[in-house]
Design an enzyme around this catalytic site. Structure first.
Site, PDB file in Angstrom:
ATOM      1  N   LYS A  61       5.468 -36.180 -21.373  1.00 50.42           N
ATOM      2  CA  LYS A  61       4.141 -36.698 -21.012  1.00 50.42           C
ATOM      3  C   LYS A  61       3.441 -37.210 -22.263  1.00 50.42           C
ATOM      4  O   LYS A  61       3.318 -36.482 -23.248  1.00 50.42           O
ATOM      5  CB  LYS A  61       3.315 -35.577 -20.379  1.00 50.42           C
ATOM      6  CG  LYS A  61       2.493 -35.964 -19.179  1.00 50.42           C
ATOM      7  CD  LYS A  61       1.808 -34.730 -18.612  1.00 50.42           C
ATOM      8  CE  LYS A  61       1.074 -35.050 -17.351  1.00 50.42           C
ATOM      9  NZ  LYS A  61       0.345 -33.873 -16.823  1.00 50.42           N
TER      10      LYS A  61
HETATM   11  O1  G3P Z   1      -2.158 -32.391 -15.054  1.00 52.90           O
HETATM   12  C1  G3P Z   1      -2.665 -33.666 -14.866  1.00 52.90           C
HETATM   13  C2  G3P Z   1      -3.853 -33.683 -13.929  1.00 52.90           C
HETATM   14  O2  G3P Z   1      -3.434 -33.396 -12.620  1.00 52.90           O
HETATM   15  C3  G3P Z   1      -4.935 -32.710 -14.330  1.00 52.90           C
HETATM   16  O3  G3P Z   1      -6.085 -33.061 -13.642  1.00 52.90           O
HETATM   17  O4  G3P Z   1      -8.553 -33.124 -13.501  1.00 52.90           O
HETATM   18  O5  G3P Z   1      -7.286 -31.165 -12.554  1.00 52.90           O
HETATM   19  O6  G3P Z   1      -7.445 -31.432 -15.037  1.00 52.90           O
HETATM   20  P1  G3P Z   1      -7.399 -32.134 -13.687  1.00 52.90           P
END
Ligand code: G3P
Length: 217
Positions: free
Chosen positions: A83
Site C-alpha cells: 500500500k
Molecule cells: O484502510 C483504509 C480505509 O478503509 C480507512 O478508512 O476512514 O475508516 O480510516 P477510515
C-alpha cells in the site's frame, strides 16, 4: 464484488474468514497502532490466515524509501499488496514495485484525477476513501461512480477498492456502481445480514412448527 476486511485484529479476521466472507484484508498504520502489534509480525500472521490480497502500508514518503519498504513488505508473503500513498513519490514507487511483480494498492485517493494517475501508474488497486469525503459533506459515492466511468472508458485494469466504508449503504451503493472490491470494518460486514423482517419471520416459522410437535432429526 470482493469483500476485504479493514482491520489488523487477528480474531476479527479469523471470525469472518470462517464465514467465508474474507476475500482479502486491508491494514494501514492507524489500524496497526490500534492492534498493538508490530507491522511485520501481524502482517505475516494475517497472510498465513487469508489467501487473498493483504494490503500492508509503507511508512516512507520518498520514492526510493517507499520502494525499499515495499520490497521488504512484499517479500513477507506472495499475497501481499503493497500500500502506497497517492503522491508523486507513491506513484513513482508504484510503477517500480509493479515492474518488480508486486501487487500495489494506491491509497488515500480523494479525487477522480488522482485515480486516473494511479491507473496510469499500473496500480493493482485504487482505494478511494468514501467515508472521509462524506465526513466533510463531499460526495464519496460520486467519486466511486466517476472512477468506474473513467476506468471503463479506457479499459484500465486497476481494481476499484472502495474504502473508508462506514455503513451498509456504502456497501450497497458500491455494488450498484460496480466497485470491484469493498473494504469495510468487520462490524459493517457482519451487519449486512441484519433485517428485522427476517428475524420476525424466522421466529414465526419456528413457533408454528413447534406447535405441531414435529422434528426433522
Ligand atoms: O484502510 C483504509 C480505509 O478503509 C480507512 O478508512 O476512514 O475508516 O480510516 P477510515
Amino acid at each position: 464484488m470482493k469483500f476485504f476486511v479493514d482491520t489488523a485484529e487477528i480474531s476479527e479476521i479469523t471470525e469472518l474468514n470462517e464465514l467465508g466472507m474474507v476475500d482479502g484484508v486491508t491494514t494501514n498504520p492507524s489500524l496497526i497502532k490500534k492492534s498493538g502489534r508490530d507491522i511485520i509480525g501481524v502482517t505475516r500472521e494475517i497472510c498465513s490466515i487469508v489467501s487473498g490480497p493483504v494490503s500492508a502500508e509503507v511508512t516512507a514518503t520518498k520514492s526510493d524509501e517507499i520502494i525499499a519498504e515495499g520490497r521488504k513488505l512484499g517479500s513477507l508473503a506472495s499475497n501481499i499488496a503493497v500500500k502506497v500513498p497517492l503522491t508523486w513519490d507513491g506513484l513513482k514507487a508504484c510503477k517500480t514495485l509493479r515492474s518488480d511483480g508486486f501487487m500495489v494498492n494506491v491509497t488515500l485517493c480523494f479525487s477522480a484525477n488522482q485515480a486516473l494517475l494511479a491507473a496510469k501508474a499500473d496500480a493493482s488497486f485504487i482505494s478511494p476513501f468514501i467515508g472521509r469525503l462524506d465526513d466533510i459533506n463531499l460526495d464519496g459515492m460520486g467519486l466511486i461512480n466517476d472512477i468506474r466511468i473513467i476506468y471503463d472508458n479506457f479499459g484500465f485494469e486497476t481494481e476499484i477498492l472502495a474504502a473508508s466504508i462506514r455503513t451498509v449503504n456504502h456497501v450497497l451503493d458500491s455494488a450498484r456502481i460496480g466497485a470491484d472490491v469493498i473494504t469495510a470494518p468487520p462490524g459493517v460486514i457482519k451487519s449486512l445480514v441484519n433485517h428485522p423482517l427476517t428475524d420476525k419471520g424466522l421466529a414465526v416459522f419456528l413457533a408454528d412448527i413447534e406447535k405441531t410437535g414435529q422434528k426433522i432429526l
